[in-house]
Design a protein around this motif. Structure first.
Motif, short mmCIF file in Angstrom:
data_model
loop_
_atom_site.label_atom_id
_atom_site.label_comp_id
_atom_site.label_asym_id
_atom_site.label_seq_id
_atom_site.Cartn_x
_atom_site.Cartn_y
_atom_site.Cartn_z
N HIS A 1 0.94 -1.20 -0.01
CA HIS A 1 0.10 -0.10 0.08
C HIS A 1 0.80 1.33 0.07
O HIS A 1 2.07 1.24 0.75
N LEU A 2 0.48 2.30 -0.72
CA LEU A 2 1.35 3.53 -0.63
C LEU A 2 0.69 4.68 -0.63
O LEU A 2 -0.41 4.84 -1.48
N LEU A 3 0.97 5.57 0.10
CA LEU A 3 0.49 7.04 0.19
C LEU A 3 1.57 7.74 -0.59
O LEU A 3 2.51 7.97 -0.23
N TRP A 4 0.77 8.55 -1.64
CA TRP A 4 1.66 9.46 -2.36
C TRP A 4 1.60 10.84 -1.83
O TRP A 4 0.48 11.34 -1.48
N MET A 5 2.91 11.49 -1.62
CA MET A 5 2.94 12.72 -0.99
C MET A 5 3.52 13.83 -1.67
O MET A 5 3.97 14.97 -1.10
N SER A 6 3.52 13.67 -3.14
CA SER A 6 4.16 14.75 -3.83
C SER A 6 3.51 15.36 -4.83
O SER A 6 2.54 14.59 -5.24
N GLU A 7 3.56 16.64 -5.16
CA GLU A 7 3.00 17.26 -6.33
C GLU A 7 3.21 16.58 -7.74
O GLU A 7 2.14 16.56 -8.55
N GLN A 8 4.24 16.02 -7.73
CA GLN A 8 4.77 15.23 -8.91
C GLN A 8 4.10 13.68 -8.77
O GLN A 8 4.47 13.08 -7.90
N SER A 9 3.31 13.52 -9.86
CA SER A 9 2.61 12.18 -9.75
C SER A 9 3.54 11.06 -9.67
O SER A 9 4.78 11.05 -10.44
N LEU A 10 3.22 10.00 -9.21
CA LEU A 10 3.89 8.73 -9.21
C LEU A 10 3.81 8.22 -10.52
O LEU A 10 2.71 7.88 -11.15
N VAL A 11 4.93 7.84 -11.22
CA VAL A 11 4.87 7.11 -12.63
C VAL A 11 5.52 6.04 -12.36
O VAL A 11 6.53 5.68 -11.70
N ALA A 12 4.56 4.81 -12.74
CA ALA A 12 5.15 3.40 -12.73
C ALA A 12 6.42 3.44 -13.58
O ALA A 12 6.52 3.97 -14.79
N GLY A 13 7.63 2.65 -13.34
CA GLY A 13 8.59 2.55 -14.00
C GLY A 13 9.77 3.48 -13.69
O GLY A 13 10.95 3.23 -13.81
N ILE B 1 -4.22 7.05 -2.21
CA ILE B 1 -3.71 5.87 -1.60
C ILE B 1 -3.80 4.86 -2.71
O ILE B 1 -4.82 4.74 -3.32
N GLY B 2 -2.76 4.06 -2.92
CA GLY B 2 -3.05 3.00 -4.15
C GLY B 2 -2.28 1.74 -3.74
O GLY B 2 -1.50 1.54 -2.54
N VAL B 3 -2.69 0.69 -4.47
CA VAL B 3 -1.96 -0.63 -3.99
C VAL B 3 -1.13 -0.78 -5.36
O VAL B 3 -1.36 -0.77 -6.34
N VAL B 4 0.31 -1.06 -4.97
CA VAL B 4 1.21 -1.15 -6.10
C VAL B 4 2.08 -2.45 -5.78
O VAL B 4 2.12 -3.00 -4.96
N ASN B 5 2.89 -2.70 -7.04
CA ASN B 5 4.02 -3.60 -7.14
C ASN B 5 5.13 -2.92 -7.01
O ASN B 5 5.30 -2.06 -7.86
N LEU B 6 6.01 -3.36 -6.13
CA LEU B 6 7.25 -2.55 -5.91
C LEU B 6 8.51 -3.26 -6.42
O LEU B 6 8.36 -4.76 -5.92
#
Lengths: 296, 609
Positions: B318-330, B371-376
């Motif tokens: 589970h991931l909480l994203w905290m930045s104005e720059q979006s999370l990009v896969a890869g 909040i998302g569910v991701v593969n890390l």
């Protein structure tokens, strides 16, 4: 001895900061919080000595007993002590008495600290500040990020989750680390007692020569304190709750001559320890402004 | 310290629910406010206060000038008070959505949460968001403080309605207890003293509830785990491994295993200070010495030999994203997990969660406060345990490699595969052997720059020259690759990141095969060029910035793409409506609008010698 979560948390913080640092340093101001922080650092790396030097930003206006204590502790810890004084300020004769606390602090403490950090290129700087001391400190992270120029941006602090401290910085940036963030004044005194940590004798009540100024007792530590018209030093049973430059540190009347008595007095205190610190109240939002400029 | 315990809690909830006022009230009634501080609040109240003639207790907590001026809470404040039974550390967290990361900062170290609700407004989106983050962080006990009851006439029906609507929402959040309390922080009802105005309420006051709740503990007996923070080697006779016990306990003589190496030894001593101790438990900061001389470094984990955690390099989290720059896969990020820092990336965003309903929404990116569910995926196997089982071994943060900011807070759910199952095929004919056969040093020359800056022209000239010198080369060109390997990718940020990731790995394989690889790609983002760089050994990667002004490139417009983009027929075109992040420290900076392609090629050649 029972597990002490505060102590363990602080030791974890100190080790984590050192692991992520290139040139760490510990600010050592000789006071009780510095004494506790130094003790924790020695525990964190025992049997080695802490892998960083101590830095004392010396305004030259500390109590004489503080200088004696500094020499003793540095010898005991077997660490390197760096001292730094703003030479321009010294040459200009900047004094807390004639130039006022605000300007004096700016030149001889904040400016001096920045000069010292730049001179040595320190990237991680330990300080003994606690969150219970003052309202803007209550807002500060344990790992407090400073931009180039040592500025603190209170409106845009890095998130700090769990015990996962982000120690990454770019060139020119630095981090102030506060291992005692979650300690209170009472915690500090109880720890000093439990661990038998040596402290400056000025914390214990004793008959001392003082004058009453701006609502507080100022000690006549040496001949540099000019007496105002009609002022006559008197002998009072006093002690200090915090120690800084002697013309800026107010004493309280007290009969506490042992740690037990100090702890009991702290427990029942009705005024805050920083009340005697004249620099906190010389302008509104005073500490926050000083911190933004780079003060601890 | 010592005989009384400490409870850490947060106050959270929506804007203006009265969080700061409530803490001010707790501090005031527990006599934790010194007289000089109270006098300062009285003075400040005249300037900033919102309570007319009364002292505004919120000003005890809102310590920043900007907060006092705007009457809001921006960042978390930590305050301390004590009752005869225990000491409290309370984190007053901001209610604005904008400052959610500061709320999460407070929640991550809390035992319990006091969720405030304005009785006039009921359960709001922010109430739900905060409750969800509280649950995500593993806080199981909550107090639902229904505040401002004085403004609804202490109505029991209002109270009951809010409680049941919260309970319906919180059904899937797995709280072990929800204690609802009707109160007025402003007037003190049911904070310390039971209120005469709520005769219909027989539950505890907030303070008596806080005094009786158990601090969160990981509960039960756990096997020993301690991440190594620092190796202490003052001299040849002493080698100690320092850290804080994450779970379980350890005694002198216990067998321990070092992960991920799997080496085994026994505990020789537990050093804390001048005296050694026999035993250490959860939470203690210690230094261990072992019977055998083992190679152990920071980030390794010492564990009980008879009960070992898993080692893996890919997780669901589970991931909480905290930045104005979006999370990009890869995109590569720095991952910090216990004492380990390493490279990693989110390979897949499985879904994000709707804060109101908890339902799963399809997502290609995670935006601020989502909040998302991701593969890390990590660059090497690490020791871990699921966050629910062991917080210190299951929590991680993501750090942006460019800004160094903390951008994500993650909690591991489970490993996707055991690393032990994916041994690298060990090869006897290796990279060095192949390079020797070709009489050359394999390298990657990475051309970056705007479309039309001359990357391909220079790369082609260079390849011809190297070929003439009997070097083995290969060109990877943006346009050609997009016709084959990457034909499934478009030009969105996400696809551009994936495009570069694939090319970087292909280039790496080719250098392993012994070739000098010339990569000619716009590659507009620093983060991805860094990803490519990180794959190579120091010195094997040459970033060549082919720099021509946008005006020159657009004037050349060899492929007619600028014109097309200006007509709006080509969205996301670098330089026009998609950013180009120029390299900060390229190995070579070519001014291709001033120097000839031939001269540019010569400069690279010199670098390669």
């Amino acid at each position: 001895m029972a597990y002490d979560p505060l102590e363990s948390e602080s030791i974890e913080i100190i080790r984590e900061a050192v692991a992520g640092a290139e040139r760490p340093v510990m600010l050592y101001s000789i006071g009780k919080d510095s004494s506790v922080m130094l003790h924790l650092a020695r525990k964190a790396f025992y049997p080695a000595s802490p892998p960083f030097p101590l830095l004392h930003v010396d305004t030259t206006w500390k109590f004489r007993e503080m200088y004696q204590h500094r020499a003793r502790m540095v010898a005991e810890a077997g660490m390197t002590l760096l001292t730094y004084t703003n030479q321009d300020g010294l040459a200009a004769g900047i004094s807390p008495i004639t130039h006022g606390s605000s300007y004096f602090t700016d030149v001889m403490k904040t400016e001096a600290l920045k000069q010292a950090l730049n001179l040595h290129g320190f990237d991680v700087v330990f300080g003994g500040a606690r969150r219970d001391e003052e309202k803007s400190r209550a807002k500060e992270r344990i790992f407090s990020f400073r931009s180039e120029g040592h500025r603190w941006d209170p409106k845009n602090q890095r998130p700090e989750l769990w015990n996962l401290y982000n120690t990454r910085i770019r060139k020119g940036e630095s981090i102030r680390v506060f291992p005692l963030s979650n300690w209170t004044e009472l915690d500090v005194w109880q720890y000093i007692q439990r661990e038998a940590i040596p402290i400056v004798p000025l914390y214990f009540a004793k008959e001392r020569p003082v004058v009453f100024r701006a609502g507080t007792w100022i000690m006549v530590d040496d001949e540099r304190l000019p007496l105002e018209v009609g002022e006559k030093p008197q002998t009072r049973m006093v002690r200090f709750r915090t120690l800084g430059c002697y013309p800026l540190s107010g004493a309280i009347e007290s009969i506490a001559t042992t740690l037990d008595e100090i702890i009991s007095e702290t427990f029942h205190a009705r005024v805050s320890e920083r009340q005697g610190r004249l620099i906190d109240s010389d302008q509104p939002g005073s500490m926050e402004k000083k911190k933004q400029e780079g003060y601890f | 310290m010592g005989d009384i315990d400490t409870l850490r809690f947060i106050t959270c909830g929506s804007v203006d629910d009265g969080k700061s006022t409530l803490i001010g009230r707790l501090l005031y009634e527990s006599k934790s406010i010194f007289d000089d501080q109270m006098r300062a609040v009285e003075v400040d109240s005249r300037q900033y206060g919102t309570q007319g003639e009364q002292a505004d207790l919120a000003l005890l907590v809102d310590g920043l000038q900007a907060e006092r001026e705007q009457g809001i809470t921006i960042d978390v404040a930590y305050r301390f008070f004590a009752t005869p039974n225990r000491r409290f550390i309370v984190a007053d967290t901001p209610g604005h959505e904008q400052y959610t990361r500061n709320m999460a900062t407070g929640a991550s170290t809390a035992d319990i949460a006091v969720i405030l609700i304005d009785a006039r407004k009921g359960v709001l989106t922010q109430t739900r968001r905060h409750s969800r983050i509280v649950a995500l962080m593993g806080i199981r006990q909550v107090v639902l403080a229904i505040n401002k009851m004085d403004l609804v006439g202490f109505s029991p029906s209002v109270f009951r309605e809010i409680v049941s609507s919260f309970q319906a929402f919180a059904n899937d959040l797995q709280f072990s207890s929800i204690q609802a309390i009707p109160l007025s922080a402003l007037q003190g009802d049911n904070v310390f003293v039971p209120s005469a105005r709520t005769p219909w309420y027989s539950g505890p006051t907030l303070m008596s509830r806080l005094n009786s709740m158990a601090p969160a503990s990981q509960g039960g007996a756990h096997p020993f785990r301690m991440p190594v923070q620092w190796v202490n080697r003052p001299n040849l006779d002493f080698r100690g491994f320092t850290g804080r016990v994450a779970q379980g306990a350890i005694q002198k003589g216990d067998s321990v295993c070092v992960l991920p190496s799997g080496l085994i030894s026994r505990v020789k001593g537990i050093v804390v200070w001048q005296d050694e101790q026999e035993r250490a438990g959860e939470g203690e900061s210690i230094t261990l010495t072992l019977e055998d001389e083992l190679d152990i470094s920071r980030g390794d984990v010492l564990v009980a030999q008879d009960s070992q955690p898993a080692v893996a390099d890919a997780f669901q989290a589970h991931l909480l994203w905290m930045s104005e720059q979006s999370l990009v896969a890869g995109r590569p990020y720095l991952v910090k997990l216990h004492a380990k820092e390493l490279n990693g990336s989110v390979s897949t965003i499985k879904h994000k969660e709707d804060v109101n309903t908890g339902s799963h929404l399809a997502a290609r990116t995670l935006e601020l406060n989502e909040i998302g569910v991701v593969n890390l995926t990590l660059s090497q196997p690490v020791v871990f345990e699921p966050y629910k089982v062991n917080r210190p071994l299951g929590a991680f943060i993501l750090i942006d490699k460019m800004t160094q900011a903390t951008v994500g807070a993650g909690m591991i759910d489970f490993a996707l595969r055991r690393a032990t199952n994916i041994h690298w095929q060990s090869l006897e004919v290796d990279r060095t052997a192949r390079a020797q056969l070709m009489h050359q040093r394999p390298r990657c020359v990475w051309f970056t720059g705007l479309s039309g800056s001359g990357k391909s022209t220079i790369a082609n000239l260079l390849e011809k020259q190297l070929h003439a010198e009997r070097r083995h080369t290969f060109i990877l060109d943006g346009d050609n690759i997009r016709h084959g390997l990457n034909q499934d990718l478009g030009f969105t940020v996400t696809d551009r990141v994936e495009n570069i990731r694939r090319i970087a790995h292909v280039a790496k394989l080719m250098t392993d095969a012994g070739l000098i690889v010339l990569v000619s790609f716009i590659s507009p983002f620093r983060a991805e060029r860094q990803l490519a760089r990180d794959l190579f050994a120091e010195g094997d990667f040459l970033e060549v910035f082919v720099d021509a002004s946008l005006a020159v490139c657009e004037h050349r417009d060899t492929k007619g793409l600028y014109a097309k983009s200006r007509r709006g027929e080509l969205p996301n075109f670098t330089g026009i409506d998609s950013a180009y992040e120029a390299p900060l420290r390229p190995e070579l900076h070519l001014s291709s609008d001033k120097e000839s392609p031939e001269a540019c090629m010569r400069r690279i050649l010199e670098k390669l010698r």
